[in-house]
Write an enzyme that holds these catalytic residues in place. Sequence first.
Site, PDB file in Angstrom:
ATOM      1  CB  SER A  48      -9.053  -8.605   0.709  1.00 46.07           C
ATOM      2  OG  SER A  48      -8.663  -9.647  -0.152  1.00 46.07           O
ATOM      3  CB  CYS A  79      -4.483  -1.972  -1.062  1.00 47.43           C
ATOM      4  SG  CYS A  79      -3.432  -3.226  -1.789  1.00 47.43           S
ATOM      5  NE  ARG A 107      -7.259 -11.400  -2.707  1.00 53.34           N
ATOM      6  CZ  ARG A 107      -7.299 -12.288  -1.710  1.00 53.34           C
ATOM      7  NH1 ARG A 107      -8.297 -13.134  -1.623  1.00 53.34           N
ATOM      8  NH2 ARG A 107      -6.343 -12.305  -0.809  1.00 53.34           N
ATOM      9  CG  HIS A 171      -0.908   1.073   0.296  1.00 53.68           C
ATOM     10  ND1 HIS A 171      -1.605   0.620   1.393  1.00 53.68           N
ATOM     11  CD2 HIS A 171      -0.743   0.009  -0.507  1.00 53.68           C
ATOM     12  CE1 HIS A 171      -1.847  -0.665   1.270  1.00 53.68           C
ATOM     13  NE2 HIS A 171      -1.335  -1.071   0.123  1.00 53.68           N
ATOM     14  CD  GLU A 173      -2.177   3.745   3.221  1.00 57.30           C
ATOM     15  OE1 GLU A 173      -2.644   4.321   2.223  1.00 57.30           O
ATOM     16  OE2 GLU A 173      -1.998   2.515   3.272  1.00 57.30           O
TER      17      GLU A 173
HETATM   18  N1  GLN Z   1      -2.935  -8.720  -1.575  1.00 58.35           N
HETATM   19  C1  GLN Z   1      -3.869  -8.303  -0.582  1.00 58.35           C
HETATM   20  C2  GLN Z   1      -5.221  -8.975  -0.798  1.00 58.35           C
HETATM   21  O1  GLN Z   1      -5.528  -9.403  -1.874  1.00 58.35           O
HETATM   22  C3  GLN Z   1      -4.040  -6.791  -0.566  1.00 58.35           C
HETATM   23  C4  GLN Z   1      -2.733  -6.135  -0.255  1.00 58.35           C
HETATM   24  C5  GLN Z   1      -2.821  -4.787   0.396  1.00 58.35           C
HETATM   25  O2  GLN Z   1      -3.880  -4.383   0.911  1.00 58.35           O
HETATM   26  N2  GLN Z   1      -1.701  -4.094   0.464  1.00 58.35           N
HETATM   27  O3  GLN Z   1      -5.974  -9.075   0.122  1.00 58.35           O
END
Ligand code: GLN
Length: 196
Positions: A48, A79, A107, A171, A173
């Site tokens: 992110s 996510c 997160r 997820h 997908e």
């Molecule tokens: N840990 C990632 C984050 O904080 C997110 C992980 C993911 O999108 N699978 O950006």
Amino acid sequence: MVVGVLALQGDFREHLSMVQSLGVEAHPVKLPEEIQGLDGLIIPGGESTTMGKLLVDFGLDAAIIDRFNKGKLAIYGTCAGMIMLARDIEDYGAQPRLGLLDVSVRRNAFGRQKESREEDLTVQGLDGLFHAVFIRAPIVVRVGADVQILASVEQGPVFVQQGKLLASSFHPELGSDTRVHEYFLRVVAHSSIQEV
Ligand code: GLN
């Protein structure tokens, strides 16, 4: 109905093929002008911090917020995409994001199991359990008054909706169960109808 998948970074290809497998037109999106004409946008998982920086560098943040504020765009974040949509990010107050969804997220929220975990979830609006895959996933730690919780695990909410905004820690997908994407496409279709 046209759906874009943000393709700056992360696992956008899986979302594209899942939406296309449901017979809906879907395109990868990298440029602000590609936001025009979309009814729905999926923001995939990834990292992110990087994704937020790229969103700003490419000028996509303003384009997405503008189309959303005009009532023309439904958005689903998975996510890292959930983190991009969130109003507040715990311990990362300055991280670039869209901030449209009235939640706070944490997160990498799953402690020792944070790398990867799977759980069968009860999801509001879906019949039967949904097998959810979490990868270094966030969790929702605060929900605003207009936010509906669609699924939770022991640690807190993992799937939420605020009108045309949908966000999941997991997820959908990855795998072959298309029900969460079908749910999002119903949200997209509804917002297109409201527009007319
Ligand atoms: N840990 C990632 C984050 O904080 C997110 C992980 C993911 O999108 N699978 O950006």
